[in-house]
Write an enzyme that holds these catalytic residues in place. Sequence first.
Site, short mmCIF file in Angstrom:
data_model
loop_
_atom_site.label_atom_id
_atom_site.label_comp_id
_atom_site.label_asym_id
_atom_site.label_seq_id
_atom_site.Cartn_x
_atom_site.Cartn_y
_atom_site.Cartn_z
NE ARG A 139 -3.75 0.23 0.28
CZ ARG A 139 -4.34 0.79 -0.76
NH1 ARG A 139 -4.21 0.27 -1.97
NH2 ARG A 139 -5.06 1.90 -0.63
CG ASP A 170 4.77 -14.89 -14.66
OD1 ASP A 170 4.10 -13.90 -14.29
OD2 ASP A 170 4.54 -16.05 -14.24
CB CYS A 292 0.30 6.47 9.52
SG CYS A 292 -0.57 5.13 10.36
NE ARG A 337 -3.28 -5.36 15.77
CZ ARG A 337 -2.26 -4.63 15.36
NH1 ARG A 337 -1.66 -4.92 14.23
NH2 ARG A 337 -1.82 -3.61 16.06
#
Length: 482
Positions: A139, A170, A292, A337
Amino acid sequence: MSFNETYEKELAFQADRRRATVKFIKIVSDLWYDKAIELVLFRNQLIDRNVSQILNLHEYAGEFVQKPISIFDSVEIAQAIRTLDLPPAKLDIGKLTYEFQLVDQKHANATAFVAEKLKSAKKNGSIKPKDVVLYGFGRIGRLVARELMTRTGAGNQLRLRAIVTRGKLDQTVLEKRASLLRNDSVHGDFSGTVVADIKNNALIINGTTVNIISANNPEDIDYTQYGINHALVIDNTGAFRDQEALSRHLLSKGVDKVLLTAPGKGVPNIVHGVNHLEYNPDVVDIFSAASCTTNAITPILKAVEDAYGVEHGHLETIHAYTNDQNLVDNYHSKYRRGRAAALNMVITETGAGSAVAKALPSLEGKLTSNAIRVPVPNGSLAILNLELQSETSVEAINALMKKSALEGPLVEQIKYELSDELVSSDIVGSSAPSIFDSKATIVSPNNKNAILYIWYDNEYGYSHQVVRLAKYIAKVRRYTYY
């Protein structure tokens, strides 16, 4: 004047405004591609914006400084900038236009005003472009790639030369990599072209070749084979987090600097705008851009700490779900989580509270923190509950943040938000890591406790902080006028 006459006059004015905006967009593009001069409007990007977006930004600018900022004035200042012989630069035309309105009687014309304001620009030394390698293409890697390629201009700063991934290469893999860069469910389509070059194992992005390299170990890669030398590696894999692991990049041929897009151990953790000047890139080879959330709260805390002093406080971050969580209930190494990310609010931990002290040592041990992951794919909110050393008020706190967003070292980091209707989707795509919600500020009756709400695009805003820090490390920061 009749209703119809008024309406016709309004139509004519809007047509004039839009024509002026088209002219403005052309000047912005010419300055960027011909002279490597980037214009912004109170730190809002102007490159690749359409007419309506430019006009909306002018409306915001007028609200921000509480004085109309007209597109016609912006055109006049932009034309003046175009006439001057300036080095590569990043100039806030909103600030220049506002200042010109205040003091225009002191200058013969806009050109004389701009020449006076930017006279120190020529003292800036020359810039040597820096090759960049993205190690990992998740991301953050893809958003950084978008930003680097969109802002390449004449190629005077950061040049994206290669992307390193794992596994075979590929046609199918390359086309999927191209598609992921080209299309994004959160941030929309890339405003450029991406073509998979199967023969050469590369992506052609905006007509420029970016090599795709498959490798399992950093030290196995010889970047000089691709014409890459003295490169900055931006590691966004999350696999290498400490000094020893990150040093493996420096064993690669063609690399001399490393930037980690996560909190790091044993390396400087940097929040650009707050503590980046404390570390000399001529001496330090490995940097971390922290997290962040740390980038969201630290600029705000810096302003508050300097003005009032912080006794102690608590951070609660309401964070978008991330790829670390499970899409449906399944085993996870961390408590909670493992539950379905898009269906639940999930209490979890964040290290941002303690990580702030790496950028602001005076806050060591003063902040506790926790996090709640919520069912949105992007866009987060940090809530700071602070006990202050001196008294304040809602008006004083808001005035401090507005001033910090308008002038000083934190103008790229703090955006002052005026809207009564702000919600999380509104801040997606903001390049500022800290969006201060002025309408939500709370101060206790004793004037010593302040609760502050800071929005942040945990992907896009953070990626811009990574790029800002990368420019500092690479020593390609241009002259700026904010």
